[in-house]
Design a protein around this motif. Structure first.
Motif, PDB file in Angstrom:
ATOM      1  N   ILE A 144       0.838  -1.197   0.000  1.00 11.17           N
ATOM      2  CA  ILE A 144       0.000   0.000   0.000  1.00 11.17           C
ATOM      3  C   ILE A 144       0.874   1.249   0.000  1.00 11.17           C
ATOM      4  O   ILE A 144       0.601   2.220  -0.691  1.00 11.17           O
ATOM      5  CB  ILE A 144      -0.949  -0.001   1.206  1.00 11.17           C
ATOM      6  N   ALA A 145       1.929   1.227   0.779  1.00 13.84           N
ATOM      7  CA  ALA A 145       2.877   2.338   0.812  1.00 13.84           C
ATOM      8  C   ALA A 145       4.251   1.778   1.125  1.00 13.84           C
ATOM      9  O   ALA A 145       4.394   0.868   1.941  1.00 13.84           O
ATOM     10  CB  ALA A 145       2.468   3.379   1.854  1.00 13.84           C
ATOM     11  N   LYS A 146       5.285   2.328   0.484  1.00 10.30           N
ATOM     12  CA  LYS A 146       6.642   1.848   0.709  1.00 10.30           C
ATOM     13  C   LYS A 146       7.632   2.975   0.460  1.00 10.30           C
ATOM     14  O   LYS A 146       7.340   3.953  -0.232  1.00 10.30           O
ATOM     15  CB  LYS A 146       6.944   0.632  -0.171  1.00 10.30           C
ATOM     16  N   ALA A 147       8.822   2.813   1.042  1.00 12.21           N
ATOM     17  CA  ALA A 147       9.829   3.875   1.008  1.00 12.21           C
ATOM     18  C   ALA A 147      10.273   4.216  -0.410  1.00 12.21           C
ATOM     19  O   ALA A 147      10.718   5.344  -0.667  1.00 12.21           O
ATOM     20  CB  ALA A 147      11.041   3.472   1.851  1.00 12.21           C
ATOM     21  N   GLU A 148      10.169   3.267  -1.340  1.00 14.59           N
ATOM     22  CA  GLU A 148      10.558   3.515  -2.719  1.00 14.59           C
ATOM     23  C   GLU A 148       9.856   4.739  -3.292  1.00 14.59           C
ATOM     24  O   GLU A 148      10.452   5.506  -4.069  1.00 14.59           O
ATOM     25  CB  GLU A 148      10.242   2.293  -3.597  1.00 14.59           C
ATOM     26  N   GLU A 149       8.610   4.919  -2.911  1.00 17.52           N
ATOM     27  CA  GLU A 149       7.852   6.051  -3.439  1.00 17.52           C
ATOM     28  C   GLU A 149       8.480   7.376  -3.045  1.00 17.52           C
ATOM     29  O   GLU A 149       8.478   8.327  -3.838  1.00 17.52           O
ATOM     30  CB  GLU A 149       6.401   5.992  -2.958  1.00 17.52           C
ATOM     31  N   ASN A 150       9.020   7.453  -1.844  1.00 19.79           N
ATOM     32  CA  ASN A 150       9.641   8.694  -1.403  1.00 19.79           C
ATOM     33  C   ASN A 150      10.871   9.037  -2.251  1.00 19.79           C
ATOM     34  O   ASN A 150      11.090  10.204  -2.602  1.00 19.79           O
ATOM     35  CB  ASN A 150      10.006   8.589   0.076  1.00 19.79           C
ATOM     36  N   HIS A 151      11.675   8.040  -2.575  1.00 15.84           N
ATOM     37  CA  HIS A 151      12.820   8.272  -3.452  1.00 15.84           C
ATOM     38  C   HIS A 151      12.361   8.764  -4.830  1.00 15.84           C
ATOM     39  O   HIS A 151      12.947   9.690  -5.398  1.00 15.84           O
ATOM     40  CB  HIS A 151      13.632   6.993  -3.621  1.00 15.84           C
ATOM     41  N   LEU A 152      11.323   8.148  -5.362  1.00 15.98           N
ATOM     42  CA  LEU A 152      10.824   8.525  -6.683  1.00 15.98           C
ATOM     43  C   LEU A 152      10.272   9.947  -6.687  1.00 15.98           C
ATOM     44  O   LEU A 152      10.514  10.722  -7.618  1.00 15.98           O
ATOM     45  CB  LEU A 152       9.749   7.537  -7.139  1.00 15.98           C
ATOM     46  N   ILE A 153       9.532  10.300  -5.644  1.00 13.53           N
ATOM     47  CA  ILE A 153       8.994  11.656  -5.549  1.00 13.53           C
ATOM     48  C   ILE A 153      10.123  12.670  -5.420  1.00 13.53           C
ATOM     49  O   ILE A 153      10.123  13.717  -6.076  1.00 13.53           O
ATOM     50  CB  ILE A 153       8.013  11.765  -4.373  1.00 13.53           C
TER      51      ILE A 153
END
Length: 475
Positions: free
Chosen positions: A271-280
């Motif tokens: 549902i949510a993971k740290a990878e998204e923060n790097h991508l953003i």
């Protein structure tokens, strides 16, 4: 509410928090009681939260099942699921549209019932329970804001635009943060805030929130868990494991993300993971023309992806994997794949799955992008396209790709008939650059030369339309 109560209790489950991982294995409870009896019976909130969490997992699973075929990620190679979505053709009277809308509303309504009623009877409400409920409510708003044109947020209430829904998600996340007991939970809140700000095009806010999330927990993972022993199924797993859904050939190496290990095993969905923060952060830095910092962020992301689990020795021997269904797909590692006509053919994107061969598949995140590709990337648009390829690969089978393509669902006919403010939003939004007639799934299979040429590189088209209001929020 009585029917919702019964349903929620039947599918009850719990969230367990460990290190930087959030998971949701479930205990099933089914007290056959009236609403009043349930509320006055003691520990009502505990049971209610269990049900809310299981409802969340099922909602996430349904969004994956329906929206992944709307996108270019998967083609519905059989007829069990919607064929209209694959075109994509999205009608407001489609029962699947109504089902997705209902699921979003149920998340909000379930949380509100807990706040407005259950909490008045149960005097043992904990901060952990309140955190979960506010987060679930926020996620309902987030799903609505990412996937729909607009939705009401109360029975027959005025319709809220997708931007307003995302603002409501931020408000609910603000409430969640008050009850976050550790850095992992705070990281989750900031990750979801970053996602909302990202979709709203708020560069500075998204950059700040994603950076804060990574400082709090650099390997955050929030997954919805399912329970095959109690008929709480990951519907996406069944369709990709049995090859009813076929991935775009350039994504073959990431499939099946969800594996049927036993008759009752159900894979979790991120549902949510740290990878998204790097991508953003990478996309925000690129928008600020800080190319070197953007590349550094992407290479840090590669390190995280490599640390995620990979399921080895997957016996993916489905007879329908290559030649079953409507369309034939590549079936061996000798195939090379071009993202569109004229682009170079790449190796390693197709796996061999013929018995007795086994395959290794990432279960959380995977990507074909390498540090060398990042270093060699020249120019703003080329790097942006690489980011969207990584988003596509890392989020595959998680119901996220439709958002990146700028496609939005309409308000359902059921709601429109009862709510006069819904009329402007009964048509789906499909950007003009989206190929119709199953164009996103089209490719040429050259069996003689063992080549696959995909008709449209959708990441290239996304970047080519970056200045429109539909895609690439930071541009």
């Amino acid at each position: 509410m009585q029917s919702n109560l019964s349903y929620t209790l039947i599918i009850g489950g719990t969230l367990l928090l460990a290190s930087c991982n959030l998971v949701a294995p479930g205990d099933i409870e089914n007290p056959n009681v009236t609403e009043d009896g349930y509320l006055q019976g003691g520990n009502a909130m505990d049971t209610w939260v269990n049900g809310a969490e299981k409802t969340l997992a099922l909602t996430v699973g349904d969004f994956c099942l329906q929206t992944e075929i709307i996108s270019d990620n998967y083609f519905n190679n059989y007829t069990r699921e919607s064929k209209l979505f694959d075109e994509p053709r999205i009608l407001y009277n489609d029962p699947d549209v109504n089902g997705l809308e209902r699921a979003v509303q149920q998340l909000r309504a379930t949380a509100d019932f807990a706040f407005d009623k259950v909490s008045k009877y149960d005097k043992n409400v904990t901060k952990a329970q309140l955190f979960k409920l506010h987060t679930i409510k926020a996620y309902g708003f987030l799903l609505g804001g990412e996937n729909f044109m607009a939705l009401p947020v109360s029975e027959r209430g005025a319709v809220k635009t997708w931007q307003e829904l995302l603002q409501l998600a931020l408000q609910s996340l603000g409430e969640s943060e008050k009850y976050a007991a550790n850095d992992t939970l705070r990281s989750l809140v900031h990750t979801l805030k970053a996602r909302a700000y990202y979709r709203l095009g708020k560069v500075d806010e998204a950059l700040e929130e994603s950076g804060m999330a990574l400082k709090l927990c650099d390997n955050l993972l929030w997954q919805g868990q399912f329970d095959g022993s109690n008929s709480v199924f990951n519907a996406m797993q069944d369709d990709i494991w049995k090859a009813l859904y076929q991935p775009l050939p350039r994504l073959n190496f990431l499939n099946p993300k969800y594996v049927q290990l036993t008759s009752t095993y159900e894979s979790p969905i991120c549902i949510a993971k740290a990878e998204e923060n790097h991508l953003i952060m990478a996309e925000a830095l690129l928008a600020k023309k800080e190319i070197d910092k953007c590349k550094t962020q992407l290479k840090q992301l590669l390190g995280l992806v490599k640390s995620r689990p990979v399921r080895h020795d997957v016996k993916d021997w489905a007879k329908t994997r290559a030649v079953g269904g409507i369309k034939e797909y590549p079936d061996g590692a000798a195939y090379t794949v071009a993202a569109s006509p004229g682009e170079p053919y790449r190796e390693g994107l197709v796996l061999s799955r013929k018995k007795p061969q086994v395959v290794s598949v990432p279960t959380v995140s995977g990507t074909s992008v390498t540090a060398e590709m990042i270093n060699q990337c020249q120019g703003h648009d080329a790097l942006l396209e690489l980011i969207y390829l990584m988003r596509q690969e890392i989020f595959i089978a998680e119901g996220r790709r439709m958002n990146d393509l700028g496609i939005r669902l309409p308000i359902s006919e059921v709601e429109a008939k009862a709510n006069p403010t819904a009329a402007p939003y009964i048509k789906a939004h499909i950007p003009a650059f989206i190929p119709l007639g199953q164009g996103m799934d089209a490719f040429e299979l050259d069996k003689k030369n063992l080549r696959v040429t995909i008709r449209y590189n959708m990441n290239h088209l996304i970047v080519g339309n970056k200045t429109t209001a539909d895609v690439v929020p930071f541009e």
